[in-house]
Design a protein around this motif. Sequence first.
Motif, PDB file in Angstrom:
ATOM      1  N   PHE A 236      44.845  29.642  23.569  1.00 43.08           N
ATOM      2  CA  PHE A 236      45.935  30.036  24.156  1.00 43.08           C
ATOM      3  C   PHE A 236      46.309  28.673  25.088  1.00 43.08           C
ATOM      4  O   PHE A 236      44.714  28.744  25.955  1.00 43.08           O
ATOM      5  CB  PHE A 236      46.585  31.262  25.163  1.00 43.08           C
ATOM      6  N   GLN A 237      46.752  28.394  26.375  1.00 43.87           N
ATOM      7  CA  GLN A 237      46.708  27.152  27.117  1.00 43.87           C
ATOM      8  C   GLN A 237      47.248  27.765  29.077  1.00 43.87           C
ATOM      9  O   GLN A 237      48.742  28.106  28.212  1.00 43.87           O
ATOM     10  CB  GLN A 237      46.863  26.242  27.023  1.00 43.87           C
ATOM     11  N   LYS A 257      48.213  27.138  18.933  1.00 51.00           N
ATOM     12  CA  LYS A 257      48.459  27.221  17.340  1.00 51.00           C
ATOM     13  C   LYS A 257      49.787  28.089  16.887  1.00 51.00           C
ATOM     14  O   LYS A 257      49.512  28.854  17.608  1.00 51.00           O
ATOM     15  CB  LYS A 257      47.014  26.843  16.767  1.00 51.00           C
ATOM     16  N   ARG A 258      50.152  28.426  15.576  1.00 44.47           N
ATOM     17  CA  ARG A 258      50.651  29.196  15.287  1.00 44.47           C
ATOM     18  C   ARG A 258      49.608  30.455  15.026  1.00 44.47           C
ATOM     19  O   ARG A 258      48.343  30.658  14.125  1.00 44.47           O
ATOM     20  CB  ARG A 258      50.833  28.084  13.494  1.00 44.47           C
ATOM     21  N   SER A 267      52.963  43.731  15.044  1.00 48.04           N
ATOM     22  CA  SER A 267      52.825  42.607  14.646  1.00 48.04           C
ATOM     23  C   SER A 267      54.254  40.843  15.696  1.00 48.04           C
ATOM     24  O   SER A 267      54.684  41.556  15.654  1.00 48.04           O
ATOM     25  CB  SER A 267      53.055  41.651  13.481  1.00 48.04           C
ATOM     26  N   PHE A 268      53.291  40.308  16.511  1.00 47.65           N
ATOM     27  CA  PHE A 268      54.411  39.014  16.944  1.00 47.65           C
ATOM     28  C   PHE A 268      53.670  37.459  16.538  1.00 47.65           C
ATOM     29  O   PHE A 268      52.420  37.480  16.749  1.00 47.65           O
ATOM     30  CB  PHE A 268      54.491  39.138  18.765  1.00 47.65           C
ATOM     31  N   GLN A 269      55.161  36.700  15.751  1.00 45.24           N
ATOM     32  CA  GLN A 269      54.261  36.165  15.291  1.00 45.24           C
ATOM     33  C   GLN A 269      55.286  34.091  16.789  1.00 45.24           C
ATOM     34  O   GLN A 269      55.600  34.343  17.179  1.00 45.24           O
ATOM     35  CB  GLN A 269      55.361  35.412  14.308  1.00 45.24           C
ATOM     36  N   GLU A 274      54.476  27.113  21.131  1.00 46.42           N
ATOM     37  CA  GLU A 274      55.358  28.421  21.635  1.00 46.42           C
ATOM     38  C   GLU A 274      54.717  28.520  23.712  1.00 46.42           C
ATOM     39  O   GLU A 274      53.554  28.979  22.984  1.00 46.42           O
ATOM     40  CB  GLU A 274      55.880  29.029  20.748  1.00 46.42           C
ATOM     41  N   LEU A 275      56.129  27.934  24.094  1.00 48.73           N
ATOM     42  CA  LEU A 275      55.508  29.284  25.433  1.00 48.73           C
ATOM     43  C   LEU A 275      55.904  30.592  25.819  1.00 48.73           C
ATOM     44  O   LEU A 275      56.753  31.343  25.471  1.00 48.73           O
ATOM     45  CB  LEU A 275      56.442  28.311  26.842  1.00 48.73           C
TER      46      LEU A 275
END
Length: 318
Positions: A236-237, A257-258, A267-269, A274-275
Amino acid sequence: MLKTAPSKSSSRLITFQHDVITGLADSPKRLPCKYFYDKRGSALFDEICELDEYYLTRTEQAIMDRYASEMGAQIDAGAMLVEYGSGSSIKTRILLDHLIDPVAYVPVDISHRHLQRVAERLRADYPHLEIIPVTADFTRPFSLPTPRKPATHCAVYFPGSTIGNFEPAQAERLLRSITERCGDGGGLLIGIDLVKDVETLERAYNDDSGVTAAFNLNLLHRIRDELDADIDVEAFQHVAFYNDAASRIEIYIRSLKRQTIRIAETSFQLDAGELIHTEYSHKYTIEGFSKLAARAGLELHRSWTDDDQLFAVLHLVV
Ligand code: AVI
């Protein structure tokens, strides 16, 4: 069977987990900025306040140093001074030094232990002033104490541009609750960060040494460590940019990344890029903030700024 109430720390964790799961289930995903401030997050925030790029803290302090006597003179004798989110009460000392006959100082903060320590130090330095710390989340209803000497009115001090972290509708509700708390004769002294060039604003939230990035990503460390979540924190960034139309810095955590985050049974995809929204920091003009405050029943009385018009302290009256 013996039933025991959940301990304070376990109910705190249940709420944290609930808020994280609710936020990540939302679209777009979000995490509440109030969870920035654990021990490490608070230490990182203190570091942010010292950064060259983060002009807010030193500019507000300079305004206080320069104009505290004028500010103190706006607050009539007999006031109970209530500070929202008092932290270490650093900027307050200069204000206390210039108040005319205050009845009591009521620092309000969520961190009980820190608040008690700060109150002890203030009692030693201001032996004639009653110091009444209140442990509370000032965004929720809380009661004010009754000082030994009756106060003629209540003056709220809300420095640090913390109001900028609330969306305008929430800010208006909070200001309305301050109006109701102060009543006639009362007022609010508040610090706001002013609208300025995009470069200065974006630098303040993207410092070269990466302290703000660490502060933002600390949220993921907390989720991983305290909720025992399965998260690859390195993937993450930190992202922060100015949204001109909304006059606010927007802060996010971007997934590189995915990937899947697992918290308890959920669970969260996340897609690559994505932000997850973590914070807004609204910037105001004095005129724009005055209009917002007017809707909450507060009228601009005086304002003080630095020579570069980076930051302002406003006195608003009921
Ligand atoms: C606490 N608050 C006023 C800070 C701000 O500037 O909005 C929080 C912060 N977030 C990143 N840097 C500082």
